[in-house]
Design an enzyme around this catalytic site. Structure first.
Site, PDB file in Angstrom:
ATOM      1  CD  GLU A  67       8.840 -37.075  12.058  1.00  0.00           C
ATOM      2  OE1 GLU A  67       9.468 -36.752  11.031  1.00  0.00           O
ATOM      3  OE2 GLU A  67       7.841 -37.833  12.051  1.00  0.00           O
ATOM      4  CG  ASN A 125       5.057 -39.242  13.397  1.00  0.00           C
ATOM      5  OD1 ASN A 125       4.818 -38.828  12.268  1.00  0.00           O
ATOM      6  ND2 ASN A 125       6.283 -39.316  13.875  1.00  0.00           N
ATOM      7  CD  GLU A 157       5.636 -35.049  11.273  1.00  0.00           C
ATOM      8  OE1 GLU A 157       5.655 -36.209  10.813  1.00  0.00           O
ATOM      9  OE2 GLU A 157       6.639 -34.306  11.291  1.00  0.00           O
ATOM     10  CG  ASP A 187       4.259 -37.681   8.224  1.00  0.00           C
ATOM     11  OD1 ASP A 187       5.151 -37.427   7.405  1.00  0.00           O
ATOM     12  OD2 ASP A 187       4.462 -38.356   9.258  1.00  0.00           O
ATOM     13  CD  GLU A 244       9.176 -37.720   5.698  1.00  0.00           C
ATOM     14  OE1 GLU A 244       9.137 -38.650   4.876  1.00  0.00           O
ATOM     15  OE2 GLU A 244       8.419 -37.640   6.670  1.00  0.00           O
TER      16      GLU A 244
END
Ligand code: C2E
Ligand code: MG
Ligand code: MG
Ligand code: MG
Length: 296
Positions: A67, A125, A157, A187, A244
């Site tokens: 990520e 993101n 995400e 997310d 996560e």
């Protein structure tokens, strides 16, 4: 052709326009750190770095993705974390620029890793305002095609809070990204931002279980049940799950037992500059083996 840093005039104009009102509304964010000068300098001299946090398959421990997380390396204050400035940049209307810069950096990194024989995927993101742009999918395809990267190497995400503003536009942009073959990921699932209703309208193939659900769930029977049912629900919907906040071997083994597909967290690796990833990978494969040996 995307302009990747701000001209001084432009940065000053944006900051003058938004800084004071933003600071009044969100006094906590500034906590004596960010000044008008800081933001102008950060934007014009591009002090924002892209770091990567590894994502691995839980079944095999294999590293397959990372990520991208933004880091502001400030000359005086040191590292500033995204929770401190992403909301500020979003409100100032300049987050798209930062994200496009990041997309180019990521594409370059992916291209370089391909040349080294390593094909991985990178998650980005995406802020709400980016979804207002219905040509987003086309622009992403231009960048990835330019660097010779497959579309499924980019994972976008998205959180539910993003869909509030202009829902029709957002959903259309999302549908176009899906059509182009980019991977979509929901997310922060389980935080109240991403809810069940969104699952129905978003064609995501990955569900990210928030760290507040994952970290330490092995010692909390209620959370264990919530985690298990979310994983089963995602499986039935044909989605992969990412746990996560995997901080301990106990967190890892619970996710393994519950059938979670992917792990991300401090146990595996914190976010790091691109240049550290390959050293991390060697270290991780040793630690993974040890963890498996100790289990049996
Ligand atoms: P996120 O997308 O949910 O990213 C995961 C966050 O959890 C990251 O924090 C990561 O460092 C942290 N984390 C990962 N593993 C662990 C763990 O095991 N334990 C704990 N306690 N934390 C862990 P980070 O980098 O501070 O980012 C915070 C949020 O800022 C991100 O949450 C994301 O929403 C946002 N963000 C970061 N970079 C960007 C960006 O480039 N663009 C946009 N729009 N948002 C970004
Ligand atoms: Mg994320
Ligand atoms: Mg998350
Ligand atoms: Mg988050």
């Amino acid at each position: 052709n995307i302009e990747q840093t701000f001209s001084r005039d432009c940065a000053e104009m944006i900051v003058d326009r938004y800084f004071d009102s933003h600071r009044k509304k969100h006094p906590d964010t500034y906590s004596n750190t960010l000044t008008r000068h800081d933001i102008i300098e950060g934007l014009t001299t591009n002090q924002f770095m892209t770091w990567y946090q590894p994502k691995v398959w839980i079944e095999t421990g294999e590293w397959f993705a990372a990520e991208a997380l933004s880091r502001w390396v400030h000359p005086d204050h040191g590292m500033i974390y995204p929770d401190q400035y992403i909301p500020v940049l979003e409100e100032m209307g300049v987050i798209d620029k930062l994200t496009w810069h990041q997309i180019h950096v990521i594409a370059e990194d992916l291209h370089r890793w391909l040349n080294l024989g390593k094909k991985i995927a990178v998650s980005i993101n995406i802020s709400p305002s980016m979804l207002d742009d219905r040509s987003l999918a086309g622009k992403l395809a231009e960048v990835t095609d330019h660097y010779g990267i497959d579309h499924d190497q980019l994972i976008l995400e998205i959180t539910e809070s993003m869909l509030m503003e202009n829902l029709a536009h957002s959903l259309e942009t999302i549908a176009r990204m899906k059509l182009k073959g980019f991977t979509l990921s929901m997310d922060d699932f389980g935080t109240g931002y991403s809810n069940l209703h969104q699952l129905e309208r978003m064609p995501c193939s990955e569900l990210k279980l928030d760290k507040s659900l994952v970290t330490g769930a092995y010692e909390n029977p209620t959370r264990k049940v919530i985690l298990e049912s979310n994983i089963q629900m995602a499986q039935k919907l044909g989605m992969k799950t990412v746990g996560e906040g995997v901080e301990t071997a106990e967190d890892w083994f619970l996710l393994e037992e519950l059938g979670c597909s992917i792990g991300q967290g401090y146990l595996i690796g914190k976010s790091m500059p691109a240049s550290d990833l390959f050293t991390w990978a060697t270290d991780w494969s040793i630690r993974y083996k040890q963890m498996m040996d100790q289990k049996s």
